[in-house]
Design a protein around this motif. Structure first.
Motif, PDB file in Angstrom:
ATOM      1  N   MET A   1     -63.419 -10.974 -57.601  1.00  0.00           N
ATOM      2  CA  MET A   1     -62.004 -11.345 -57.667  1.00  0.00           C
ATOM      3  C   MET A   1     -61.180 -10.108 -57.327  1.00  0.00           C
ATOM      4  N   THR A   2     -60.516 -10.147 -56.223  1.00  0.00           N
ATOM      5  CA  THR A   2     -59.691  -9.010 -55.831  1.00  0.00           C
ATOM      6  C   THR A   2     -58.299  -9.491 -55.443  1.00  0.00           C
ATOM      7  N   ILE A   3     -57.378  -8.572 -55.550  1.00  0.00           N
ATOM      8  CA  ILE A   3     -56.029  -8.876 -55.074  1.00  0.00           C
ATOM      9  C   ILE A   3     -56.100  -9.194 -53.584  1.00  0.00           C
ATOM     10  N   ARG A   4     -56.889  -8.408 -52.853  1.00  0.00           N
ATOM     11  CA  ARG A   4     -56.949  -8.571 -51.396  1.00  0.00           C
ATOM     12  C   ARG A   4     -57.387  -9.977 -50.990  1.00  0.00           C
ATOM     13  N   ALA A   5     -58.399 -10.520 -51.657  1.00  0.00           N
ATOM     14  CA  ALA A   5     -58.877 -11.861 -51.300  1.00  0.00           C
ATOM     15  C   ALA A   5     -57.784 -12.903 -51.513  1.00  0.00           C
ATOM     16  N   HIS A   6     -57.048 -12.787 -52.609  1.00  0.00           N
ATOM     17  CA  HIS A   6     -55.969 -13.732 -52.884  1.00  0.00           C
ATOM     18  C   HIS A   6     -54.801 -13.516 -51.910  1.00  0.00           C
ATOM     19  N   ALA A   7     -54.475 -12.252 -51.665  1.00  0.00           N
ATOM     20  CA  ALA A   7     -53.386 -11.937 -50.723  1.00  0.00           C
ATOM     21  C   ALA A   7     -53.736 -12.427 -49.317  1.00  0.00           C
ATOM     22  N   ASP A   8     -54.988 -12.249 -48.912  1.00  0.00           N
ATOM     23  CA  ASP A   8     -55.411 -12.723 -47.590  1.00  0.00           C
ATOM     24  C   ASP A   8     -55.253 -14.237 -47.466  1.00  0.00           C
ATOM     25  N   ALA A   9     -55.556 -14.963 -48.539  1.00  0.00           N
ATOM     26  CA  ALA A   9     -55.405 -16.421 -48.512  1.00  0.00           C
ATOM     27  C   ALA A   9     -53.942 -16.806 -48.313  1.00  0.00           C
ATOM     28  N   VAL A  10     -53.031 -16.102 -48.988  1.00  0.00           N
ATOM     29  CA  VAL A  10     -51.596 -16.381 -48.844  1.00  0.00           C
ATOM     30  C   VAL A  10     -51.122 -16.001 -47.447  1.00  0.00           C
ATOM     31  N   LEU A  11     -51.527 -14.837 -46.961  1.00  0.00           N
ATOM     32  CA  LEU A  11     -51.130 -14.416 -45.623  1.00  0.00           C
ATOM     33  C   LEU A  11     -51.615 -15.406 -44.564  1.00  0.00           C
ATOM     34  N   ALA A  12     -52.827 -15.926 -44.739  1.00  0.00           N
ATOM     35  CA  ALA A  12     -53.357 -16.907 -43.783  1.00  0.00           C
ATOM     36  C   ALA A  12     -52.499 -18.172 -43.769  1.00  0.00           C
ATOM     37  N   LEU A  13     -52.050 -18.605 -44.938  1.00  0.00           N
ATOM     38  CA  LEU A  13     -51.178 -19.787 -44.996  1.00  0.00           C
ATOM     39  C   LEU A  13     -49.866 -19.525 -44.262  1.00  0.00           C
ATOM     40  N   LEU A  14     -49.283 -18.349 -44.478  1.00  0.00           N
ATOM     41  CA  LEU A  14     -48.012 -18.016 -43.811  1.00  0.00           C
ATOM     42  C   LEU A  14     -48.192 -17.878 -42.304  1.00  0.00           C
ATOM     43  N   GLN A  15     -49.273 -17.245 -41.880  1.00  0.00           N
ATOM     44  CA  GLN A  15     -49.506 -17.056 -40.447  1.00  0.00           C
ATOM     45  C   GLN A  15     -49.844 -18.358 -39.734  1.00  0.00           C
ATOM     46  N   ALA A  16     -50.317 -19.359 -40.495  1.00  0.00           N
ATOM     47  CA  ALA A  16     -50.643 -20.659 -39.905  1.00  0.00           C
ATOM     48  C   ALA A  16     -49.432 -21.589 -39.868  1.00  0.00           C
ATOM     49  N   ALA A  17     -48.291 -21.130 -40.380  1.00  0.00           N
ATOM     50  CA  ALA A  17     -47.087 -21.969 -40.384  1.00  0.00           C
ATOM     51  C   ALA A  17     -46.699 -22.311 -38.950  1.00  0.00           C
ATOM     52  N   PRO A  18     -46.210 -23.525 -38.733  1.00  0.00           N
ATOM     53  CA  PRO A  18     -45.811 -23.922 -37.375  1.00  0.00           C
ATOM     54  C   PRO A  18     -44.741 -22.989 -36.803  1.00  0.00           C
ATOM     55  N   GLY A  19     -44.793 -22.788 -35.505  1.00  0.00           N
ATOM     56  CA  GLY A  19     -43.827 -21.892 -34.856  1.00  0.00           C
ATOM     57  C   GLY A  19     -44.303 -20.457 -34.918  1.00  0.00           C
ATOM     58  N   SER A  20     -43.434 -19.556 -34.582  1.00  0.00           N
ATOM     59  CA  SER A  20     -43.801 -18.132 -34.575  1.00  0.00           C
ATOM     60  C   SER A  20     -43.138 -17.423 -35.751  1.00  0.00           C
ATOM     61  N   LEU A  21     -43.795 -17.508 -36.894  1.00  0.00           N
ATOM     62  CA  LEU A  21     -43.307 -16.839 -38.099  1.00  0.00           C
ATOM     63  C   LEU A  21     -43.893 -15.430 -38.122  1.00  0.00           C
ATOM     64  N   LYS A  22     -43.028 -14.413 -38.015  1.00  0.00           N
ATOM     65  CA  LYS A  22     -43.500 -13.026 -38.041  1.00  0.00           C
ATOM     66  C   LYS A  22     -43.685 -12.624 -39.497  1.00  0.00           C
ATOM     67  N   VAL A  23     -44.946 -12.369 -39.901  1.00  0.00           N
ATOM     68  CA  VAL A  23     -45.291 -12.040 -41.277  1.00  0.00           C
ATOM     69  C   VAL A  23     -45.748 -10.590 -41.332  1.00  0.00           C
ATOM     70  N   LEU A  24     -45.111  -9.809 -42.200  1.00  0.00           N
ATOM     71  CA  LEU A  24     -45.442  -8.392 -42.358  1.00  0.00           C
ATOM     72  C   LEU A  24     -45.985  -8.168 -43.764  1.00  0.00           C
ATOM     73  N   ASP A  25     -47.107  -7.493 -43.861  1.00  0.00           N
ATOM     74  CA  ASP A  25     -47.776  -7.263 -45.139  1.00  0.00           C
ATOM     75  C   ASP A  25     -47.393  -5.907 -45.722  1.00  0.00           C
ATOM     76  N   GLY A  26     -46.319  -5.879 -46.509  1.00  0.00           N
ATOM     77  CA  GLY A  26     -45.968  -4.690 -47.276  1.00  0.00           C
ATOM     78  C   GLY A  26     -45.163  -3.612 -46.588  1.00  0.00           C
ATOM     79  N   ALA A  27     -44.980  -3.672 -45.286  1.00  0.00           N
ATOM     80  CA  ALA A  27     -44.220  -2.627 -44.596  1.00  0.00           C
ATOM     81  C   ALA A  27     -43.613  -3.175 -43.308  1.00  0.00           C
ATOM     82  N   VAL A  28     -42.466  -2.632 -42.970  1.00  0.00           N
ATOM     83  CA  VAL A  28     -41.792  -2.996 -41.722  1.00  0.00           C
ATOM     84  C   VAL A  28     -41.970  -1.821 -40.762  1.00  0.00           C
ATOM     85  N   PRO A  29     -42.480  -2.068 -39.569  1.00  0.00           N
ATOM     86  CA  PRO A  29     -42.609  -0.958 -38.613  1.00  0.00           C
ATOM     87  C   PRO A  29     -41.231  -0.413 -38.224  1.00  0.00           C
ATOM     88  N   LYS A  30     -41.194   0.826 -37.754  1.00  0.00           N
ATOM     89  CA  LYS A  30     -39.919   1.459 -37.394  1.00  0.00           C
ATOM     90  C   LYS A  30     -39.130   0.634 -36.395  1.00  0.00           C
TER      91      LYS A  30
END
Length: 135
Positions: A1-30
């Motif tokens: 049981m890790t935070i990463r495994a749970h976070a990855d599951a949530v990120l996968a749901l967001l990245q699979a959302a219809p359309g082009s949803l830009k999802v950033l994990d914890g940081a915004v590039p410059k």
């Protein structure tokens, strides 16, 4: 049981959302330009008595998901928030070795103005909760 495994599951749901949803994990590039969803994760130590087995060990894992929906105006920010809600709310994600409950929304804030960079951006924060126990 890790935070990463749970976070990855949530990120996968967001990245699979219809359309082009830009999802950033914890940081915004410059060069990060809205609209995007900036996601932070934090585990919670469940102190509820019914979260622990009789031996006193906690089996429940609780993850909070902080979704910052950032857009160039209030309408864009609201639309991002609705897309995140559709992608996460009541969904039961898959985490290997765990049984998950449906994701719930715990809290949220209306869009906040930020003009500190000289350009208006709006930031709406919604907090979701994912809980699981061993399979």
């Amino acid at each position: 049981m890790t935070i990463r495994a749970h976070a990855d599951a949530v990120l996968a749901l967001l990245q699979a959302a219809p359309g082009s949803l830009k999802v950033l994990d914890g940081a915004v590039p410059k060069d990060g330009v809205p609209p995007y969803v900036l996601v932070y994760f934090a585990d919670v130590d469940p102190e509820l008595p019914d979260s622990r087995a009789l031996e006193g060990t906690s089996e429940r894992f609780v993850l909070r998901v902080y979704a910052h929906c950032v857009g160039e105006n209030s309408a864009t920010t609201r639309a991002l928030g609705e897309r995140v809600r559709t992608a996460l709310l009541d969904v039961v994600p898959t985490v290997t070795g765990r049984v998950c409950w449906p994701i719930r929304r715990e809290d949220g804030q209306p869009p906040q103005r930020n003009e500190s960079t000289g350009t208006l951006i709006m930031d709406r924060v919604d907090v979701y909760r994912l809980e699981s126990v061993p399979a």
